[in-house]
Design a protein around this motif. Sequence first.
Motif, mmCIF file in Angstrom:
data_model
loop_
_atom_site.group_PDB
_atom_site.id
_atom_site.type_symbol
_atom_site.label_atom_id
_atom_site.label_comp_id
_atom_site.label_asym_id
_atom_site.label_seq_id
_atom_site.Cartn_x
_atom_site.Cartn_y
_atom_site.Cartn_z
ATOM 1 N N ALA A 34 23.790 46.518 29.848
ATOM 2 C CA ALA A 34 24.957 45.921 29.788
ATOM 3 C C ALA A 34 25.120 44.680 28.920
ATOM 4 O O ALA A 34 24.229 44.064 29.093
ATOM 5 N N LYS A 35 26.229 44.610 28.027
ATOM 6 C CA LYS A 35 26.364 43.455 27.260
ATOM 7 C C LYS A 35 28.009 42.762 27.354
ATOM 8 O O LYS A 35 28.637 43.729 28.025
ATOM 9 N N GLY A 36 28.061 41.699 27.074
ATOM 10 C CA GLY A 36 29.387 40.835 27.404
ATOM 11 C C GLY A 36 29.785 39.958 26.049
ATOM 12 O O GLY A 36 29.129 40.344 24.994
ATOM 13 N N VAL A 37 30.424 39.046 26.296
ATOM 14 C CA VAL A 37 30.978 38.231 25.206
ATOM 15 C C VAL A 37 30.362 36.809 25.804
ATOM 16 O O VAL A 37 30.930 36.225 26.619
ATOM 17 N N PRO A 38 29.582 36.206 24.890
ATOM 18 C CA PRO A 38 28.915 35.105 25.232
ATOM 19 C C PRO A 38 29.798 34.053 25.083
ATOM 20 O O PRO A 38 30.822 34.136 24.711
ATOM 21 N N ALA A 39 29.410 32.672 25.280
ATOM 22 C CA ALA A 39 30.318 31.442 25.114
ATOM 23 C C ALA A 39 31.073 31.471 23.922
ATOM 24 O O ALA A 39 30.452 31.595 22.741
ATOM 25 N N LEU A 52 39.395 47.667 34.905
ATOM 26 C CA LEU A 52 39.550 48.906 35.414
ATOM 27 C C LEU A 52 38.227 49.761 35.960
ATOM 28 O O LEU A 52 38.284 50.245 37.040
ATOM 29 N N SER A 53 37.058 49.248 35.490
ATOM 30 C CA SER A 53 35.779 49.753 36.218
ATOM 31 C C SER A 53 34.743 48.678 35.440
ATOM 32 O O SER A 53 34.870 48.084 34.368
ATOM 33 N N GLY A 54 33.535 48.496 36.443
ATOM 34 C CA GLY A 54 32.529 47.580 35.920
ATOM 35 C C GLY A 54 32.682 46.277 37.005
ATOM 36 O O GLY A 54 33.723 46.146 37.694
ATOM 37 N N ARG A 55 32.050 45.271 36.365
ATOM 38 C CA ARG A 55 32.119 43.993 36.984
ATOM 39 C C ARG A 55 31.755 42.892 35.684
ATOM 40 O O ARG A 55 30.756 43.000 34.982
ATOM 41 N N ILE A 56 32.759 41.901 35.602
ATOM 42 C CA ILE A 56 32.740 40.963 34.720
ATOM 43 C C ILE A 56 32.754 39.569 35.144
ATOM 44 O O ILE A 56 33.484 39.254 36.096
ATOM 45 N N MET A 57 31.794 38.896 34.869
ATOM 46 C CA MET A 57 31.730 37.400 35.514
ATOM 47 C C MET A 57 32.091 36.322 34.280
ATOM 48 O O MET A 57 31.522 36.437 33.196
ATOM 49 N N HIS A 58 33.107 35.496 34.920
ATOM 50 C CA HIS A 58 33.474 34.443 33.966
ATOM 51 C C HIS A 58 33.248 33.205 34.061
ATOM 52 O O HIS A 58 32.972 32.707 35.466
ATOM 53 N N ARG A 59 32.702 32.211 33.124
ATOM 54 C CA ARG A 59 32.407 30.969 33.220
ATOM 55 C C ARG A 59 33.160 30.231 32.149
ATOM 56 O O ARG A 59 33.217 30.628 31.122
#
Length: 265
Positions: A34-39, A52-59
Amino acid sequence: MDVMRPFPAGTLSYVDPFLLLDRLGPVAFAPGAAKGVPAHPHRGFETVTYLLSGRIMHRDSRGGSGTLQPGDVQWMRAGSGIVHSEMPDDEFKRTGGVLHAIQLWVNLPRADKMLAPEYRDIPAKLVPQVEMPGARMKVISGEAFGKKAILETKVPVTYVHFSITRGRSVTQPVRADDTVLAYTLEGNGAAGADRRPFISNQLIVFGPGGDRVELAAGEANVEAIVLAARPLGEPVARYGPFVMNTPHEVSQAIDDYRAGKMGSL
């Protein structure tokens, strides 16, 4: 990550006051992939992320943090400037799964662009729902179908997720001076009083002066979001993650970010 961007794209760069609409996925990740959007930085607008689905962590660089689960909504006012990241949480990275989210950028008026940044999560259980024969509506922001959302953006936005059973239709009242959009996630059908056909992954821009949004599902169930808001009518200057009123203000945002004035992760 697979991203579909109804706008800005082609000749459609800005639908006042809406700056950007992204659909992330749905994409299936294998365990560990799994990948996301870094800083990255932002200034001058607000974001609304609907998972809608999955899990995303915000910082973020102001100390905000939280993990979105399916049905949750995240609001962030970038305002004067913030650095944040949106990444799969450790559990989702370990197990893999389907990630699917919608992100909307809403412009801030000139007088509010330098407000202090803010961040808030709204859990799925606090998102109002309306059930009627052949349809279900989730009121993400604003007020619709007699329900008022917890989320209130600086520029008032009505944001509703429609689930319409095939062969059924739904009508939502709007103000005649609103900018009104619909984006179809799944299914096919017809929109508006003139019954214009639509398919999945299609942006519908309703003409000015109307007092309602009409969506009818065709041979398949329809999932769609509807957005409505009064336009700002202000000049827009943008460069990547910075949206201001003049090119000089954008240059200042870039300088401030490079100087560390928006913080860091």
